[in-house]
Design a protein around this motif. Structure first.
Motif, short mmCIF file in Angstrom:
data_model
loop_
_atom_site.label_atom_id
_atom_site.label_comp_id
_atom_site.label_asym_id
_atom_site.label_seq_id
_atom_site.Cartn_x
_atom_site.Cartn_y
_atom_site.Cartn_z
N VAL A 18 0.78 -1.18 0.03
CA VAL A 18 -0.08 0.14 0.03
C VAL A 18 0.91 1.34 -0.04
CG1 VAL A 18 -1.75 1.13 1.36
CG2 VAL A 18 -1.88 -1.14 1.04
N ALA A 19 0.52 2.15 -0.84
CA ALA A 19 1.35 3.38 -1.22
C ALA A 19 0.46 4.68 -0.13
CB ALA A 19 1.75 3.64 -2.43
N ALA A 20 1.13 5.61 -0.13
CA ALA A 20 0.80 6.91 0.62
C ALA A 20 1.45 8.22 0.13
CB ALA A 20 1.00 6.88 2.21
N ILE A 21 0.78 8.99 -0.45
CA ILE A 21 1.14 10.36 -0.58
C ILE A 21 1.12 11.21 0.92
CG2 ILE A 21 0.74 12.63 -1.72
CD1 ILE A 21 -0.78 10.76 -3.99
N ASP A 22 2.14 11.55 1.27
CA ASP A 22 2.14 12.49 2.53
C ASP A 22 2.72 13.97 2.02
OD1 ASP A 22 2.86 13.71 4.94
OD2 ASP A 22 4.16 12.19 5.73
N PHE A 30 6.30 10.24 -1.18
CA PHE A 30 5.74 9.10 -1.55
C PHE A 30 6.16 7.85 -0.96
CE2 PHE A 30 4.08 5.72 -4.68
CZ PHE A 30 3.03 5.94 -4.54
N LEU A 31 5.33 7.13 -0.20
CA LEU A 31 5.96 5.87 0.72
C LEU A 31 5.17 4.46 0.39
CD1 LEU A 31 5.67 8.78 2.49
CD2 LEU A 31 7.23 7.45 3.93
N VAL A 32 5.76 3.50 0.46
CA VAL A 32 5.23 2.22 -0.03
C VAL A 32 5.35 1.36 1.40
CG1 VAL A 32 5.16 0.12 -1.49
CG2 VAL A 32 5.56 2.56 -2.45
N PHE A 33 4.53 0.69 1.89
CA PHE A 33 4.65 -0.20 3.04
C PHE A 33 4.08 -1.63 2.66
CE2 PHE A 33 3.72 4.16 4.44
CZ PHE A 33 4.72 4.29 5.71
N ASN A 34 4.58 -2.40 3.27
CA ASN A 34 4.07 -3.92 3.21
C ASN A 34 2.86 -3.96 4.31
OD1 ASN A 34 3.58 -6.63 3.71
ND2 ASN A 34 5.95 -7.36 3.68
N GLU A 39 6.09 -2.74 7.18
CA GLU A 39 7.32 -2.26 6.99
C GLU A 39 7.45 -1.39 5.82
OE1 GLU A 39 11.60 -4.46 5.16
OE2 GLU A 39 9.72 -5.45 5.39
N LEU A 40 8.18 -0.19 6.16
CA LEU A 40 8.36 0.92 5.06
C LEU A 40 9.50 0.10 3.99
CD1 LEU A 40 8.27 3.86 3.36
CD2 LEU A 40 9.83 4.42 5.40
N LEU A 41 9.03 0.13 2.87
CA LEU A 41 10.08 -0.55 1.76
C LEU A 41 10.75 0.42 0.85
CD1 LEU A 41 7.39 -3.32 0.21
CD2 LEU A 41 9.43 -3.56 1.92
N SER A 42 10.23 1.52 0.49
CA SER A 42 10.96 2.62 -0.14
C SER A 42 9.94 3.92 -0.11
CB SER A 42 10.85 1.98 -1.58
OG SER A 42 11.83 3.07 -2.46
N HIS A 43 10.73 4.96 -0.32
CA HIS A 43 10.13 6.13 -0.33
C HIS A 43 10.99 7.43 -1.12
CE1 HIS A 43 12.65 7.05 2.97
NE2 HIS A 43 12.54 8.56 3.06
N HIS A 44 10.40 8.57 -1.37
CA HIS A 44 11.26 9.65 -2.00
C HIS A 44 10.74 10.81 -1.36
CE1 HIS A 44 14.11 11.42 -4.64
NE2 HIS A 44 13.18 12.34 -5.06
N GLN A 45 11.35 11.64 -1.06
CA GLN A 45 11.10 13.20 -0.66
C GLN A 45 11.42 14.28 -1.41
OE1 GLN A 45 11.64 13.64 3.35
NE2 GLN A 45 11.91 15.72 3.15
N VAL A 46 10.44 14.99 -1.58
CA VAL A 46 10.78 16.69 -2.42
C VAL A 46 10.65 17.74 -1.51
CG1 VAL A 46 10.36 18.01 -4.43
CG2 VAL A 46 10.59 15.42 -4.76
N SER A 442 10.18 3.39 16.60
CA SER A 442 11.45 3.31 15.75
C SER A 442 11.15 3.68 14.41
CB SER A 442 12.21 1.92 16.09
OG SER A 442 11.23 1.19 15.78
N MET A 443 9.89 3.56 13.71
CA MET A 443 9.75 3.75 12.38
C MET A 443 8.93 5.11 12.41
SD MET A 443 8.07 4.07 9.47
CE MET A 443 6.41 3.80 9.80
N PRO A 444 9.60 6.21 12.27
CA PRO A 444 9.10 7.61 12.40
C PRO A 444 8.03 7.96 11.58
CG PRO A 444 11.32 7.76 10.94
CD PRO A 444 10.95 6.40 11.34
N GLU A 445 7.63 7.35 10.23
CA GLU A 445 6.96 7.70 9.25
C GLU A 445 5.39 7.30 9.63
OE1 GLU A 445 7.80 9.74 7.01
OE2 GLU A 445 10.02 9.36 6.96
N THR A 446 4.96 7.61 10.92
CA THR A 446 3.74 7.33 11.36
C THR A 446 2.40 8.22 10.52
OG1 THR A 446 3.74 9.15 13.06
CG2 THR A 446 4.09 6.69 13.53
N THR A 447 2.66 9.34 9.95
CA THR A 447 1.61 10.08 9.35
C THR A 447 1.33 9.30 8.19
OG1 THR A 447 2.07 12.04 10.41
CG2 THR A 447 0.92 12.32 8.36
N ALA A 448 2.33 8.90 7.06
CA ALA A 448 2.04 8.21 6.01
C ALA A 448 1.60 6.73 6.30
CB ALA A 448 3.69 8.26 5.37
N LEU A 449 2.09 6.13 7.43
CA LEU A 449 1.58 4.73 7.80
C LEU A 449 -0.15 4.96 8.17
CD1 LEU A 449 1.99 1.77 8.64
CD2 LEU A 449 2.76 2.58 10.92
#
Length: 547
Positions: A18-22, A30-34, A39-46, A442-449
């Motif tokens: 599942v992906a999320a636009i934050d 843009f982040l992709v989770f299992n 688990e956060l698998l990959s992301h990119h930030q601008v 420990s996984m800081p991306e709780t908003t996107a999660l």
């Protein structure tokens, strides 16, 4: 070779993704989770540019916001391909966003009619004063029984009113029935589901509840509120739950991210609600604080809205399905948190980076300005940097006190997230000032999660279970208070004294000196208070490593 094999074998183990636009105030990700392990698998930030046309004005370019989303999706898909992860395994996309930020665009051309007015923009102060003056008893809480909110510059309705009154293109588009209003979530979903060729114009209950046009009891736009602000209801997006299929992604097939075409958008939460979900605060009484550009403390109050007697907001926390009940939260906001670090870095040059290192609830006092108290000849930049961190912690303490009074049940620990939580000194300071443990995942991306969880759990997607027994265990770091409560209370009392001195500095017009330049008090961020030379000297020992 081993890395490739590991990625390949990992791919076999992956469940649905599942992906999320934050889309935040200062950056887009843009982040992709299992969906099975979170688990956060990959992301990119601008990074996103902000413009400040006048003092107190904060704007962003809607087209740049949209382009940043496209870039993040493209780069993340490239990274997933390099990791040998199949992009077609992404089953849903969620959106989370900076709330209240206000956009108006032309539904026929798809073009924005003005820059996005950012949530912390103060230009609408005179509009707010005019609106309050027409209420019985000049009461800023006149609409609170319906909205849960005071009449303030913070919320979208007054920003939209300003646009209609001051921007000819917006006024003309409204009159000719071409205008569409939305917060950032609505703009992105409309554009990414087709835009002017069939884009879906919708928002979710959490974002709608921050406009002042939404009735938090009926869970829909309120005709009386719209009439009060003079907003035609036809320009508003349709309000949906936070977890349902809104529409399908439409994107150019020649791009790497073209593989996302046809994937449903099925989750939408304002950023603070998304963090509440991502922190799994599903029980009445659980709370989280997010330390970002601003600071936002939300406490879940269950299925009944609690009206604050102590200056807090009542807001919709989430509604995770069309047929699910809405849950509510009490919220306190600190206008300036991470922005203080940026101010120290960019305006004063006190620190080289944030690593080296606004007053909202419960006062709602737009005339407050930053002050620096207790300076001595021994004060240096380390003291100011430490005091800036301390200011964030004291404001959080004030909000937590108000929440404890409203709910009648003291919080026993605070869950935290956001960029500033990487600063261990800040986290320890927060525990010391609150006198309760501070817990950081420990996984800081709780908003996107949170946005991904809402999207994956939606009916018709159903790849992410939100049942308590199915939620993944989260590893975390706990900061215990290390000073005695008497010392903490002494510091807090001095802080309260400084807050009183900060009030009534500013009217709606900035004060200029003899050269026609804005005075220094106008340039200090709202909500930034620094107190106590002794406290700052104590803090300097931490920063310099002296014991």
């Amino acid at each position: 070779m081993n890395g490739t094999m590991a990625a390949s074998s990992h791919r076999i183990m992956l469940g649905p993704l599942v992906a999320a636009i934050d889309q935040g105030t200062s950056s887009t990700r843009f982040l992709v989770f299992n969906s099975k392990t979170a688990e956060l698998l990959s992301h990119h930030q601008v990074e996103i540019k902000q413009s400040f046309p006048k003092e107190g004005w904060v704007e962003e370019d809607p087209k740049e916001i949209l382009q940043s989303v496209y870039e993040c999706m493209e780069r993340t898909c490239e990274k997933l391909t390099q990791l040998n992860i199949d992009i077609s395994n992404i089953k849903a996309i969620g959106v989370t966003n900076q709330r209240e930020t206000t956009l108006v665009w032309d539904k026929e051309t798809g073009e924005p009619l003005y820059n996005a007015i950012v949530w912390l923009d103060l230009r609408t102060q005179s509009t707010v004063e005019r609106l309050i003056n027409k209420t019985p008893g000049r009461n800023k809480n006149h609409l609170k029984h319906k909205t849960g909110l005071p009449i303030s510059t913070y919320f979208s309705a007054v920003k939209l009113r300003w646009l209609m009154d001051n921007v000819d293109e917006v006024h003309e588009a409204v009159v000719s029935h071409r205008a569409m209003f939305g917060t950032v979530d609505a703009w992105l979903i409309w554009c990414l589901t087709g835009g002017k060729t069939g884009g879906v114009h919708c928002t979710d209950v959490t974002n709608a509840s921050r406009t002042m046009l939404f009735n938090i009891h009926t869970m829909d736009w309120d005709p009386e509120l719209c009439k009060y602000f003079g907003i035609p209801m036809e320009i508003l997006p349709r309000v949906r739950s936070s977890s349902e299929i809104y529409g399908l992604m439409k994107i150019c097939s020649s791009l790497k991210s073209g593989a996302l075409s046809g994937i449903p958008f099925s989750g939408c939460l304002g950023d603070q609600s998304a963090a509440l979900v991502g922190q799994m605060c599903f029980q009445d009484g659980q709370a989280k604080n997010t330390y970002g550009t601003g600071c936002f403390l939300l406490r879940n109050t269950g299925v009944k809205p609690v009206m604050s007697e102590h200056g807090l907001l009542t807001t919709v926390a989430y509604k995770l399905g069309r047929d699910k009940p809405a849950c509510y939260a009490l919220e306190g906001s600190v206008a300036i948190a991470g922005a203080v670090v940026r101010w120290l870095q960019d305006n004063l040059g006190i620190i080289g980076s944030s690593e080296e290192l606004g007053l909202y609830a419960p006062y709602w006092e737009p005339s407050a300005r930053g002050i620096i108290c207790g300076l001595t000849q021994f004060t240096n930049k380390r003291h100011l940097a430490f005091a800036a961190l301390e200011a964030v912690c004291f404001q959080t303490r004030e909000i937590l006190d108000a929440m404890n009074q409203d709910s009648g049940i003291p919080l026993t620990q605070l869950q935290v997230d956001g960029g500033m939580t990487s600063n261990k000194l800040l986290m320890q300071l927060q525990a010391d000032i609150l006198c309760i443990p501070v817990v950081k995942p420990s996984m800081p991306e709780t908003t996107a999660l949170g946005a991904a969880m809402a999207a994956g759990a939606a009916e018709g997607v159903s790849v992410w279970s939100l049942n308590p027994e199915d939620l993944s265990e989260v590893t975390s770091e706990k900061f215990e208070p290390q000073i005695n409560p008497e010392e903490s209370e002494f510091r807090y009392a001095r802080w309260k004294k400084a807050v009183e001195k900060s009030m009534n500095w500013e009217t709606t017009e900035p004060v200029c000196n003899g050269n026609g330049e804005t005075s220094i008090f106008s340039s200090v961020p709202l909500g930034f208070y620094i107190i106590g030379s002794m406290l700052m000297l104590i803090g300097a020992k931490y920063l310099t490593g002296n014991k």
